[in-house]
Design a protein around this motif. Structure first.
Motif, short mmCIF file in Angstrom:
data_model
loop_
_atom_site.label_atom_id
_atom_site.label_comp_id
_atom_site.label_asym_id
_atom_site.label_seq_id
_atom_site.Cartn_x
_atom_site.Cartn_y
_atom_site.Cartn_z
N GLY A 31 0.78 -1.24 0.00
CA GLY A 31 0.00 0.00 0.00
C GLY A 31 0.81 1.28 0.00
N ARG A 32 2.15 1.15 -0.20
CA ARG A 32 2.97 2.37 -0.18
C ARG A 32 3.94 2.37 -1.36
NH1 ARG A 32 5.31 3.35 5.80
NH2 ARG A 32 6.01 5.24 4.72
N LEU A 33 4.18 3.58 -1.88
CA LEU A 33 5.14 3.76 -2.94
C LEU A 33 6.52 4.07 -2.37
CD1 LEU A 33 3.21 5.95 -5.54
CD2 LEU A 33 4.40 3.83 -6.10
N ARG A 34 7.54 3.59 -3.09
CA ARG A 34 8.92 3.89 -2.73
C ARG A 34 9.66 4.26 -4.01
NH1 ARG A 34 13.95 1.28 -2.58
NH2 ARG A 34 15.27 1.76 -0.76
N VAL A 35 10.30 5.44 -4.00
CA VAL A 35 11.06 5.91 -5.14
C VAL A 35 12.52 6.00 -4.72
CG1 VAL A 35 11.38 7.75 -6.85
CG2 VAL A 35 9.09 7.26 -5.95
N SER A 36 13.40 5.35 -5.49
CA SER A 36 14.83 5.43 -5.20
C SER A 36 15.55 5.94 -6.45
CB SER A 36 15.40 4.08 -4.77
OG SER A 36 15.19 3.10 -5.78
#
Length: 591
Positions: A478-483
C-alpha cells in the motif's frame, strides 16, 4: 493627479522609519475590475499600509488591454482606495505615452483578434494582432508606432512586451514585486532580473475541493505551483495553507505566511446591549463561490424555528438577480435586504450581531477579520482556508462543517439566544483575535519576508550538470517507494522528486538530501492513495543547490508491484542466465 510623486513624498514624509527594505515596491495584478473583489481590495489595502507605515511608494502594475485607467483612478480616489504614494500603471497606457487614449477591439471572422491602442490625439500607438490558433506562422504580433506612424518596436510574444516594459519601469533600482494575480503569476515566474526580487501572494485555496493536504491542484494554479522555486518568496495568508502546500509539493525554502491587514476601527463598536442579537450582515461579492444562497437558507431555517434572524447583504455580482428572486420566492422580503456595493460597508459590522461565512473556499476571508475587529460574531463553514485559522470555536466565533446548513442554523440560533454577558465576552475575544491582522504587524511581517527573499535572490547560482543513473518506483503493501541514483549531484544539494498521475491531475513532490548521489522517498499511505500506486506515473527528478534547480531526468512507467521474493528470484534467474551464456561461450578443450 492622485498618486503623483511630489504629493506622495509629502504624504509619506511623516512615516517613522521603515519596516520594509530599501527599494521600489510593485504590486502586480492583471487589472482592476469594476466592481473589484477581495483580492484587489487586499492588494490596495496592503499598498496603502506600505505608504502610510513604511514610507514606501507603490506602483500597481497591470496588463489588462481593455482597462480604462482614467476611470479606474477616479473611482479609486473617490472611494479612498487610491492615495498619494500609489501609482496605477498599465503596459498599454504607457505604450500610448500616458493617460488618455483608448483601445479598439475587432474580432476576426475566423477566430483572430485585433486590438488597436490609440493615443489621445487619435494617432495609432500599438497594433496588437492575435492570429487564429490554426493559422500557420506566428500566433501574435505586437507593433509599436511613434507619433509619426513609424514602427519603433515589434514583439511576437506578449510576455516579451511585458518584460521590456517592466525593465523600463524599474530601471536598475532594487525592486520588490509582489504578484497577487494568479494570471500574472505565470508571467512573473519567468521574469527574472538581477535587481528584481519576485514574490507571489496566494489569495485563495490552491486545491480542488475540501480535501487537504492531499488534494488535486486547481488547473488555474498548476503551472505556477509545480515550480514554486521560481519565485524568491511564495506567501500564503494562513500557516495551515503554507504547511499543506509544503506537504503536497515540498518546501523549496521560500514559503511563508502573512495574513491580510485590516484598517483600524474608526470608532468604538457598539456594545452587545446596543446590538439587536438577531441582526446580521454579510459582505461578499455575489458569485457562486461565495454561496450567499446558503446564508439566506440559514436565515430561513432559523426563522422557521421561531428565531427572528434578519440579514443585510452588502455586495454585487452576477448572482444578484437570482438571489433576489430566491428571497422573494421564500417570502423573506422582510428578513433579507440587499444593500448593494458600498464603500465603507465594513463599518456595518460595528452594529451587527453576527455574520456568516459560507464560501466554497478562501485564502483568508478579509471580511472575517474586519467583522471580528468590530465585535461581530462569525458563524463560518470550516473550509480551506481561513476560518479555522482565525476562529477559536465557541470562544470568538462558531465553526460548522462545510455545507452543514442545519449546523449553521443551530450556531446562529445559539448566538441570538445566548445570554448577553456571554455574547459580550465572545465579542471581546473576537476583537483580540483580529488584532493579529493589525497593519503594523502585517507590514513588519512583509519586511521580514522581503529581506529573506532578497537573500535567496542574491545567492550566486552554482553551475553543475547532473543525470539519473537509475530510477526505481516500487509499490508494496500500500505504499510507494522511489529510489534514485545520480551522477554529478553536488555535495549538500537536495533531490526534488515529483510524481504525476496523468488524467487525474494528481501531483505530489518531496525534497530529499542527496547523500552520495542517492535519494529515497517513501510515501505514506495517504499520499500513495492520492497519486495511485498501481497506475502509470511520471517521475521527474531535479537537483537543487543554493537556489539553482536542474532537471536530471524523467520517466513514465508503472511502479514495480512484485514482492521482495519475486524480485530476488528474477535477479537470481538473470544471474544464472548470464553464467550459462558465459559458459557456452568458452572454447571446449580438445585434449
Amino acid at each position: 493627479m492622485a498618486g503623483g510623486t511630489s504629493e506622495a513624498r509629502r504624504y509619506v514624509a511623516t512615516a517613522a522609519g521603515s519596516a520594509l527594505p530599501e527599494g521600489r515596491q510593485l504590486a502586480v495584478t492583471w487589472g482592476i475590475p469594476e466592481p473589484f473583489g477581495g483580492m484587489t481590495s487586499a492588494l490596495l489595502h496592503r499598498s496603502r499600509a506600505f505608504v502610510r507605515l513604511a514610507g514606501r511608494e507603490v506602483d500597481v502594475v497591470t496588463f489588462d488591454p481593455s482597462a480604462d485607467l482614467d476611470a479606474a483612478r477616479n473611482r479609486l480616489v473617490d472611494a479612498s482606495e487610491l492615495i498619494p504614494g500609489i501609482r496605477l500603471r498599465n503596459v498599454w497606457e504607457d505604450l500610448r505615452g500616458g493617460p488618455g487614449g483608448t483601445a479598439m477591439i475587432t474580432h476576426g471572422t475566423h477566430g483572430g483578434l485585433l486590438v488597436e491602442h490609440v493615443r489621445a490625439d487619435g494617432s495609432l500607438a500599438v497594433r496588437d494582432e492575435r492570429f487564429p490558433a490554426r493559422a500557420e506562422g506566428r500566433a501574435r504580433l505586437i507593433t509599436a508606432y511613434d507619433g509619426e506612424g513609424t514602427v519603433v518596436r515589434q514583439w511576437t510574444r506578449a510576455w516579451d512586451c511585458y518584460a521590456d516594459w517592466l525593465d523600463g519601469l524599474v530601471g536598475d533600482e532594487r525592486a520588490y514585486a509582489i504578484t497577487d494575480s494568479k494570471t500574472a503569476a505565470e508571467f512573473m515566474a519567468r521574469y527574472r532580473r538581477p535587481n528584481v526580487v519576485s514574490l507571489h501572494l496566494v489569495h485563495n485555496s490552491h486545491l480542488v475541493g475540501p480535501e487537504r493536504p492531499w488534494g488535486v491542484l486547481r488547473p488555474s494554479r498548476r503551472r505556477v505551483f509545480t515550480h514554486l522555486e521560481r519565485f524568491d518568496g511564495v506567501v500564503f495568508l494562513t500557516e495551515r495553507q503554507r504547511a499543506d502546500a509544503a506537504t503536497l509539493l515540498g518546501d523549496p525554502g521560500n514559503l511563508a505566511a502573512v495574513p491580510n491587514g485590516i484598517d483600524p476601527v474608526a470608532r468604538e463598536p457598539d456594545p452587545d446591549a446596543q446590538r439587536d442579537p438577531a441582526a446580521g450582515v454579510v459582505l461578499a461579492r455575489l458569485t457562486t463561490r461565495k454561496r450567499v444562497d446558503h446564508a439566506i437558507e440559514v436565515v430561513r431555517r432559523c426563522r422557521a424555528r421561531g428565531v427572528p434572524a434578519t440579514l443585510v447583504v452588502y455586495g454585487d455580482g452576477p448572482d444578484a438577480a437570482a438571489l433576489r428572486r430566491r428571497v422573494d420566492d421564500e417570502g423573506l422580503g422582510d428578513a433579507v435586504t440587499f444593500a448593494g456595493h458600498r464603500a465603507g460597508a465594513a463599518d456595518a459590522f460595528a452594529h451587527a450581531s453576527w455574520t456568516l461565512v459560507t464560501s466554497t473556499f478562501e485564502g483568508s476571508p478579509l471580511t472575517l477579520a474586519e467583522a471580528m475587529a468590530r465585535g461581530c460574531l462569525p458563524v463560518a463553514y470550516d473550509i480551506p482556508y481561513g476560518p479555522a485559522d482565525l476562529i477559536a470555536d465557541r470562544v470568538d466565533g462558531l465553526l460548522v462543517p462545510d455545507g452543514d446548513l442545519d449546523g449553521a442554523a443551530d450556531a446562529l440560533a445559539r448566538i441570538v439566544t445566548m445570554p448577553s454577558a456571554e455574547r459580550a465576552r465572545m465579542r471581546e475575544a473576537a476583537r483580540a483575535t483580529a488584532a493579529r491582522h493589525d497593519d503594523a504587524h502585517v507590514v513588519a511581517a512583509w519586511g521580514r519576508v522581503q529581506r529573506d527573499a532578497a537573500a535567496r535572490h542574491d545567492r550566486p547560482a552554482p553551475p553543475f550538470e547532473v543525470e539519473v543513473e537509475r530510477l526505481r518506483m516500487r509499490f508494496r503493501r500500500g505504499r510507494l517507494r522511489v529510489s534514485v541514483r545520480l551522477r554529478g549531484a553536488p555535495r549538500g544539494g537536495s533531490v526534488v522528486i515529483t510524481l504525476r498521475r496523468r488524467g487525474r491531475g494528481a501531483i505530489v513532490r518531496a525534497r530529499r538530501p542527496a547523500r552520495d548521489g542517492r535519494a529515497v522517498w517513501r510515501l505514506g499511505e495517504r499520499a500513495t492513495s492520492f497519486v495511485g500506486g498501481r497506475h502509470p506515473l511520471t517521475c521527474i527528478v531535479e537537483v537543487e543547490d543554493d537556489g539553482t534547480l536542474v532537471e536530471a531526468g524523467r520517466v513514465t512507467a508503472y511502479p514495480d508491484t512484485r514482492s521482495v521474493a519475486r524480485r530476488a528470484v528474477r535477479r537470481l534467474r538473470g544471474r544464472l542466465g548470464r553464467l550459462g551464456r558465459l559458459g557456452r561461450s568458452q572454447p571446449r578443450s580438445t585434449a
